[in-house]
Design a protein around this motif. Structure first.
Motif, mmCIF file in Angstrom:
data_model
loop_
_atom_site.group_PDB
_atom_site.id
_atom_site.type_symbol
_atom_site.label_atom_id
_atom_site.label_comp_id
_atom_site.label_asym_id
_atom_site.label_seq_id
_atom_site.Cartn_x
_atom_site.Cartn_y
_atom_site.Cartn_z
ATOM 1 N N THR A 42 38.654 54.245 -16.369
ATOM 2 C CA THR A 42 38.689 53.032 -17.321
ATOM 3 C C THR A 42 38.616 51.513 -16.381
ATOM 4 O OG1 THR A 42 40.442 54.139 -18.672
ATOM 5 C CG2 THR A 42 40.301 51.808 -18.648
ATOM 6 N N GLU A 43 37.908 50.703 -16.641
ATOM 7 C CA GLU A 43 37.737 49.372 -15.986
ATOM 8 C C GLU A 43 38.034 48.506 -16.713
ATOM 9 O OE1 GLU A 43 33.497 48.964 -15.262
ATOM 10 O OE2 GLU A 43 33.407 50.956 -13.870
ATOM 11 N N PHE A 44 38.705 47.298 -16.089
ATOM 12 C CA PHE A 44 39.445 46.223 -16.580
ATOM 13 C C PHE A 44 39.336 45.310 -15.680
ATOM 14 C CE2 PHE A 44 42.518 48.878 -14.699
ATOM 15 C CZ PHE A 44 43.355 47.941 -14.089
ATOM 16 N N VAL A 45 39.574 44.141 -15.992
ATOM 17 C CA VAL A 45 39.553 42.598 -15.434
ATOM 18 C C VAL A 45 40.860 42.455 -14.834
ATOM 19 C CG1 VAL A 45 39.050 40.221 -15.286
ATOM 20 C CG2 VAL A 45 37.662 41.828 -16.574
ATOM 21 N N VAL A 46 40.881 42.060 -13.526
ATOM 22 C CA VAL A 46 42.183 41.773 -12.800
ATOM 23 C C VAL A 46 42.296 40.498 -12.654
ATOM 24 C CG1 VAL A 46 43.754 41.946 -10.629
ATOM 25 C CG2 VAL A 46 42.161 43.875 -11.290
ATOM 26 N N PRO A 47 43.362 39.985 -13.401
ATOM 27 C CA PRO A 47 43.349 38.247 -13.572
ATOM 28 C C PRO A 47 43.397 37.706 -11.733
ATOM 29 C CG PRO A 47 45.103 39.394 -14.739
ATOM 30 C CD PRO A 47 44.510 40.651 -13.864
ATOM 31 N N ASP A 48 42.748 36.618 -11.792
ATOM 32 C CA ASP A 48 42.658 35.927 -10.381
ATOM 33 C C ASP A 48 44.138 35.684 -9.659
ATOM 34 O OD1 ASP A 48 39.915 35.662 -10.464
ATOM 35 O OD2 ASP A 48 39.680 33.623 -11.365
ATOM 36 N N GLU A 49 45.111 35.580 -10.469
ATOM 37 C CA GLU A 49 46.406 35.225 -9.907
ATOM 38 C C GLU A 49 47.066 36.464 -9.233
ATOM 39 O OE1 GLU A 49 47.420 35.495 -14.314
ATOM 40 O OE2 GLU A 49 45.759 34.748 -12.880
ATOM 41 N N TYR A 50 46.355 37.830 -9.364
ATOM 42 C CA TYR A 50 46.785 38.843 -8.857
ATOM 43 C C TYR A 50 45.775 39.495 -7.565
ATOM 44 C CZ TYR A 50 49.530 38.855 -13.189
ATOM 45 O OH TYR A 50 50.611 38.535 -14.118
ATOM 46 N N VAL A 51 44.807 38.546 -7.432
ATOM 47 C CA VAL A 51 43.813 39.042 -6.495
ATOM 48 C C VAL A 51 44.023 38.296 -5.163
ATOM 49 C CG1 VAL A 51 41.186 39.099 -5.972
ATOM 50 C CG2 VAL A 51 42.120 39.516 -8.220
ATOM 51 N N VAL A 52 43.991 38.961 -4.296
ATOM 52 C CA VAL A 52 44.011 38.458 -2.630
ATOM 53 C C VAL A 52 42.563 38.253 -2.269
ATOM 54 C CG1 VAL A 52 44.949 38.586 -0.516
ATOM 55 C CG2 VAL A 52 46.251 39.505 -2.105
ATOM 56 N N LYS A 53 42.595 36.707 -2.322
ATOM 57 C CA LYS A 53 41.249 36.530 -1.785
ATOM 58 C C LYS A 53 40.978 36.245 -0.392
ATOM 59 C CE LYS A 53 39.512 34.705 -5.861
ATOM 60 N NZ LYS A 53 39.624 35.689 -6.848
ATOM 61 N N SER A 54 39.983 37.133 0.396
ATOM 62 C CA SER A 54 40.352 37.021 1.983
ATOM 63 C C SER A 54 39.060 36.287 2.567
ATOM 64 C CB SER A 54 39.825 38.692 2.503
ATOM 65 O OG SER A 54 39.928 38.894 3.786
ATOM 66 N N PRO A 55 39.465 35.074 3.353
ATOM 67 C CA PRO A 55 38.609 34.317 3.956
ATOM 68 C C PRO A 55 38.200 35.110 5.365
ATOM 69 C CG PRO A 55 40.696 33.435 4.433
ATOM 70 C CD PRO A 55 40.924 34.579 3.377
ATOM 71 N N LEU A 56 38.792 36.234 5.831
ATOM 72 C CA LEU A 56 38.626 36.874 6.921
ATOM 73 C C LEU A 56 37.646 37.970 6.530
ATOM 74 C CD1 LEU A 56 42.184 37.260 8.627
ATOM 75 C CD2 LEU A 56 40.273 35.534 9.140
ATOM 76 N N LYS A 57 36.957 38.701 7.501
ATOM 77 C CA LYS A 57 36.182 39.790 7.068
ATOM 78 C C LYS A 57 36.972 40.984 6.849
ATOM 79 C CE LYS A 57 32.011 38.254 9.394
ATOM 80 N NZ LYS A 57 30.920 38.455 10.306
ATOM 81 N N SER A 58 38.293 40.875 7.124
ATOM 82 C CA SER A 58 39.194 41.996 7.025
ATOM 83 C C SER A 58 40.144 41.590 5.922
ATOM 84 C CB SER A 58 39.775 42.385 8.384
ATOM 85 O OG SER A 58 40.967 43.301 8.090
ATOM 86 N N PRO A 59 39.950 42.387 4.593
ATOM 87 C CA PRO A 59 41.191 42.010 3.701
ATOM 88 C C PRO A 59 42.690 42.558 4.011
ATOM 89 C CG PRO A 59 39.360 43.804 3.062
ATOM 90 C CD PRO A 59 39.033 43.066 4.390
ATOM 91 N N ILE A 60 42.497 43.543 5.084
ATOM 92 C CA ILE A 60 43.843 44.176 5.356
ATOM 93 C C ILE A 60 44.404 43.072 6.221
ATOM 94 C CG2 ILE A 60 44.824 46.145 6.690
ATOM 95 C CD1 ILE A 60 42.726 47.891 5.615
ATOM 96 N N LYS A 61 43.717 42.608 7.161
ATOM 97 C CA LYS A 61 44.547 41.481 7.970
ATOM 98 C C LYS A 61 45.042 40.375 7.167
ATOM 99 C CE LYS A 61 42.170 42.309 12.197
ATOM 100 N NZ LYS A 61 41.089 41.803 13.307
#
Length: 185
Positions: A42-61
């Motif tokens: 199942t695919e659905f849209v994750v609301p922007d307020e729940y998404v972590v935007k990563s300015p770094l190349k490493s989203p884990i960092k």
């Protein structure tokens, strides 16, 4: 419920909305993108307020920086460590996060290895030992088994994965802080 303690009313409202959204996903109440799919995905849209935007190349960092702000100055505070955790869906992500956090903790890395042989409880003359080469045993990485190699430092948080003594509170999910690392003889 733990997330609601010590927060403002506005923060608790945001947490409640996120919790409801998660439950709605589990209950199938979130609108799907493609309702014509026949597989179990199942695919659905994750609301922007729940998404972590990563300015770094490493989203884990980026995720670690958000969850553990000012880590170097707070890493010795039990309350700081107790009030934060990162939950992941797979062991691969767990391993990546653990490696990144381990780099941030000062001190020597201590490496502990699992048992790397199988005890033969039967016939003396067979090919049992050669059926399971040490390299194969060491490479097994299953959800219900710990990895062959455990790397820790004094001061890191570890989570108990098997009940040791429930009477003393040592049960699945107990988080502990490593206070010493000994050589295994």
């Amino acid at each position: 419920m733990r997330l609601h303690s010590g927060n403002s009313e506005a923060r608790n409202k945001v947490i409640a909305e996120f919790s409801k959204w998660q439950l709605d996903i589990g209950d199938g109440k979130v609108k799907c993108i493609d309702t014509q799919r026949t597989d179990a995905e199942t695919e659905f849209v994750v609301p922007d307020e729940y998404v972590v935007k990563s300015p770094l190349k490493s989203p884990i960092k980026t995720l670690i920086n958000i969850i553990y702000p000012d880590f170097q100055n707070n890493m010795h505070s039990q309350e700081y460590l107790r009030s934060r955790s990162i939950l992941t869906p797979t062991n691969v992500v767990v391993n990546d996060i653990n490696a990144q956090i381990l780099k941030r903790v000062p001190g020597n890395v201590h490496t502990y290895l699992s048992q790397d042989s199988i005890e033969d409880m039967g016939v003396d003359d067979n090919d049992f030992d050669s059926s399971f080469p040490v390299e194969y045993l060491n490479s097994i990485n299953m959800p219900c088994m710990p990895k062959h190699e455990l790397k820790v430092k004094v001061g890191v948080v570890v989570m108990l994965m098997r009940n040791l003594n429930q009477i003393l509170g040592l049960c699945n999910g107990t988080r502990m802080i490593v206070t010493g690392c000994k050589k295994i003889v």
